[in-house]
Write a protein that holds these residues in place. Structure first.
Motif, PDB file in Angstrom:
ATOM      1  N   PHE A  31       0.809  -1.214   0.000  1.00  0.00           N
ATOM      2  CA  PHE A  31       0.000   0.000   0.000  1.00  0.00           C
ATOM      3  C   PHE A  31       0.845   1.269   0.000  1.00  0.00           C
ATOM      4  N   TYR A  32       1.824   1.352   0.898  1.00  0.00           N
ATOM      5  CA  TYR A  32       2.591   2.597   1.018  1.00  0.00           C
ATOM      6  C   TYR A  32       3.513   2.820  -0.180  1.00  0.00           C
ATOM      7  N   ASP A  33       4.024   1.746  -0.764  1.00  0.00           N
ATOM      8  CA  ASP A  33       4.817   1.908  -1.986  1.00  0.00           C
ATOM      9  C   ASP A  33       3.937   2.401  -3.122  1.00  0.00           C
ATOM     10  N   THR A  34       2.683   1.936  -3.162  1.00  0.00           N
ATOM     11  CA  THR A  34       1.764   2.336  -4.231  1.00  0.00           C
ATOM     12  C   THR A  34       1.392   3.805  -4.129  1.00  0.00           C
ATOM     13  N   ILE A  35       0.960   4.240  -2.952  1.00  0.00           N
ATOM     14  CA  ILE A  35       0.550   5.640  -2.824  1.00  0.00           C
ATOM     15  C   ILE A  35       1.753   6.574  -2.763  1.00  0.00           C
ATOM     16  N   GLY A  36       2.948   6.013  -2.518  1.00  0.00           N
ATOM     17  CA  GLY A  36       4.168   6.819  -2.514  1.00  0.00           C
ATOM     18  C   GLY A  36       4.728   7.081  -3.891  1.00  0.00           C
ATOM     19  N   ASP A  37       4.131   6.486  -4.921  1.00  0.00           N
ATOM     20  CA  ASP A  37       4.515   6.739  -6.318  1.00  0.00           C
ATOM     21  C   ASP A  37       3.677   7.914  -6.804  1.00  0.00           C
ATOM     22  N   THR A  38       4.194   9.126  -6.648  1.00  0.00           N
ATOM     23  CA  THR A  38       3.378  10.322  -6.834  1.00  0.00           C
ATOM     24  C   THR A  38       2.906  10.531  -8.264  1.00  0.00           C
ATOM     25  N   LYS A  71       8.713  13.277  -2.419  1.00  0.00           N
ATOM     26  CA  LYS A  71       9.553  12.466  -3.302  1.00  0.00           C
ATOM     27  C   LYS A  71       8.708  11.883  -4.431  1.00  0.00           C
ATOM     28  N   GLU A  72       9.350  11.658  -5.569  1.00  0.00           N
ATOM     29  CA  GLU A  72       8.643  11.056  -6.699  1.00  0.00           C
ATOM     30  C   GLU A  72       8.288   9.602  -6.403  1.00  0.00           C
ATOM     31  N   LYS A  73       9.224   8.875  -5.777  1.00  0.00           N
ATOM     32  CA  LYS A  73       9.008   7.492  -5.372  1.00  0.00           C
ATOM     33  C   LYS A  73       9.267   7.386  -3.865  1.00  0.00           C
ATOM     34  N   GLY A  74       8.537   6.498  -3.217  1.00  0.00           N
ATOM     35  CA  GLY A  74       8.728   6.329  -1.780  1.00  0.00           C
ATOM     36  C   GLY A  74       8.288   7.527  -0.974  1.00  0.00           C
ATOM     37  N   ASN A  75       7.344   8.295  -1.491  1.00  0.00           N
ATOM     38  CA  ASN A  75       6.864   9.474  -0.771  1.00  0.00           C
ATOM     39  C   ASN A  75       6.076   9.044   0.469  1.00  0.00           C
ATOM     40  N   ASN A  79       3.183  13.233   3.266  1.00  0.00           N
ATOM     41  CA  ASN A  79       2.510  14.288   2.508  1.00  0.00           C
ATOM     42  C   ASN A  79       1.897  13.709   1.233  1.00  0.00           C
ATOM     43  N   HIS A  80       0.834  12.944   1.404  1.00  0.00           N
ATOM     44  CA  HIS A  80       0.177  12.326   0.259  1.00  0.00           C
ATOM     45  C   HIS A  80      -0.831  13.261  -0.397  1.00  0.00           C
ATOM     46  N   SER A  81      -1.026  14.453   0.175  1.00  0.00           N
ATOM     47  CA  SER A  81      -1.805  15.480  -0.513  1.00  0.00           C
ATOM     48  C   SER A  81      -0.896  16.303  -1.426  1.00  0.00           C
ATOM     49  N   LEU A  82       0.427  16.056  -1.354  1.00  0.00           N
ATOM     50  CA  LEU A  82       1.425  16.787  -2.151  1.00  0.00           C
ATOM     51  C   LEU A  82       1.227  18.290  -1.976  1.00  0.00           C
TER      52      LEU A  82
END
Length: 582
Positions: free
Chosen positions: A450-457, A489-493, A496-499
């Motif tokens: 899950f976190y790797d997926t949503i961390g791919d901005t 970060k672009e990957k592994g974000n 801050n998932h609202s960017l």
């Protein structure tokens, strides 16, 4: 050491925990102020279940997922951090193994004390205990801690805590120890001393050294991304076998010295994590608690549909832990992508969200409270303020008005990503936003990915449902990690998932971080919480508890307040090891 700063900080943090515990004790009142009467789910709040364990036997952990990460450079999910730092590796400092407020207090771990500051809290020095060893009997040195801090910057090891990147001097642009590049701001004068030079004062730095980033990794054992599958042990257990998504087996580390460790008790001989189980299967097995399942604990929380089976049976309910996660679950919106680059659209989502439906899908009022702010109540002295004063079921008419003002009277289509265990929450979001004309498609992802997926901005959905837990009791470990746009970060974000990138917010964060009076800073974080919420990068949903049902042979178990209510693996064990059946 700046005595005034540290004394004020300590007093504020102790007060925060004391008020936080008092604010939710007894279960008689929720964070929205509604009287709920006595909550049967909270009978064991702040208590240890099963008495003192007996050494030996096999503890089984029943799980529906694999770990997100066990590499200490990448481990930044509450449950994984609890498991990793209590069983596999030690850190400079750690939390005490105590239920309730005591679990928020620091104690030395690899370090001999809690660190010494100088240069106005810009320099921190830690001295290691003597005689510390890895699983092969080789010595643990300060060089190994420095090396893991450095490798946490590596682009091929994303997702871990970024306190080092935020605070270490000269860290801008650093890419890890590849090709022999080192961080000059982490100094090792000798094998037992490590010194951190910070870019700005950080009186709370000892709290950061609880995180896995500050665990040792010997350079000779580093295998890059493959280290995730075989961390080299400095803790009481070592990995005997690990089959991804199937099973992890831990056995004793013969070179761990209990005399050097005041926290970990290491009661079981073996710990077996069985993965890939269905959530309802786990619940049913633990409710029945027969055979080997009597010596089992769950990895994930009790499913909402299982709650009535537990709360209506006194003997089963007596085995339930339900500490607060101390985490705020939020619907985070991609503020850099239309239509969520418009604050009116984002505010429409806040008004459309039916928090009561989300709360019900998360297990109901016995195990959750509706969120009315961003930071959890513990960081407000016990209870979240009702900042926006939006009705619990939402305000559809106001949401429609805001969408019309944004030029979207007919709504729009979007998507939300949720963990597969939160599918019901996704449906509650879908239905509540649909009332205002926002058509939501649900994407479910396995919890371990899950976190790797949503961390791919660049490739994620517009909406994600996730939460944030403070790493320690301070607003500095919540708002900056969720809303500071300088660390996206672009990957592994992470966080801050609202960017969200807002200059005024980031400027105010810097001002608060520079405050030397902890009480003044806490008040400023409270104020900033409301300011950010008004800009609507997220819609707060619920503050959850962590309901965990234990087998009848489990002892020494409690939900640790600093690990999101997860079982503290430092102290858990068995009443009768001979009954573990393995």
């Amino acid at each position: 050491m700046n005595k005034r700063t540290c004394t004020a900080l300590a007093a504020a943090l102790v007060a925060t925990f004391a008020l936080g515990a008092a604010g939710c004790s007894g279960g008689t009142r929720s964070t929205d102020g509604r009287d709920r009467g006595t909550n049967p789910a909270l009978a064991n709040q702040g208590a240890v279940i099963g008495g003192t364990p007996t050494r030996g036997g096999t503890l089984t952990v029943l799980s529906n997922q694999d770990f997100t990460h066990l590499d200490p450079a990448r481990n930044w999910v509450m449950g994984d951090m609890d498991f990793g730092t209590r069983l596999l590796y030690r850190t400079l400092v750690t939390y005490r193994a105590e239920p309730g407020a005591g679990g928020g207090q620091l104690t030395p771990d690899l370090a001999a004390d809690l660190g010494t500051s100088s240069n106005g809290a810009r320099t921190w020095t830690f001295r290691l205990k003597k005689g510390l060893k890895y699983e092969d009997g080789s010595p643990i040195t300060a060089h190994d801690i420095k090396y893991n801090v450095e490798r946490s910057f590596s682009p091929d090891l994303p997702g871990g805590p970024d306190y080092a990147a935020r605070y270490l001097a000269g860290a801008d642009g650093y890419q890890g120890p590849a090709k022999g590049k080192r961080l000059d701001s982490v100094k090792v004068p000798d094998d037992h001393t490590i010194v951190f030079e910070l870019r700005k004062p950080f009186a709370e730095f000892p709290y950061a050294t609880v995180l896995p980033t500050f665990a040792p990794v010997p350079k000779s054992r580093d295998t890059g991304p493959r280290y995730d599958s075989r961390p080299f042990s400095s803790g009481p257990y070592r990995i005997e076998s690990y089959a991804r998504d199937k099973q992890l087996v831990l056995v004793r580390n013969p070179h761990w010295d209990p005399h050097s460790d005041s926290v970990r008790k290491a009661y079981p001989d073996r710990i077996v994590v069985t993965m890939g189980l269905k959530g309802n299967q786990i619940d049913d097995r633990l409710i029945a608690s027969s055979g080997g399942d009597a010596s089992a604990v769950p990895w994930g929380k009790l499913r909402p549909e299982s709650t009535p089976k537990v709360l209506t049976e006194a003997d089963v309910r007596a085995r339930l832990l339900a500490e607060s996660t101390n985490c705020t679950e939020m619907l985070q919106m991609h503020t850099g992508r239309a239509p969520f680059d418009d604050v009116k659209v984002r505010r429409a989502v806040q008004y459309a969200l039916d928090r009561e439906a989300v709360l019900t899908a998360s297990g109901g009022p016995a195990l959750n409270d509706p969120a009315t702010a961003l930071m959890p109540g513990s960081l407000f002295g016990g209870e979240q303020p009702d900042t926006l004063k939006i009705p619990l079921t939402g305000d559809v008419r106001k949401a429609e008005q805001l969408l019309e003002e944004a030029g979207r009277p007919d709504g729009f289509a979007t998507g939300v990503t949720v963990s597969s265990g939160d599918k019901g929450v996704g449906e509650a979001i879908q239905q509540s936003l649909g009332r205002a004309g926002i058509k939501v498609t649900i994407e479910t992802v396995d919890p371990s990915a899950f976190y790797d997926t949503i961390g791919d901005t660049g490739n994620r959905t517009d909406l994600v449902y996730t939460g944030w837990c403070p790493d320690y009791p301070s607003g500095s470990t919540f708002l900056p990690f969720v809303f500071d746009g300088r660390y996206i970060k672009e990957k592994g974000n992470s966080g801050n998932h609202s960017l969200f990138r807002d200059r005024a917010t980031m400027h105010r964060m810097d001002e608060i971080a520079a405050m030397t009076d902890a009480r003044q800073a806490a008040k400023a974080w409270h104020d900033l919480d409301g300011r950010i919420l008004a800009k609507a990068p997220t819609a707060p949903a619920v503050v959850e508890r962590m309901p965990l049902l234990l087998g009848t042979n489990i002892a020494g178990a409690f939900g640790h307040t600093s690990f999101g209510g997860q079982i503290d693996y430092a102290t858990v064990g068995l009443k009768n090891p001979s009954q573990s059946g393995r």
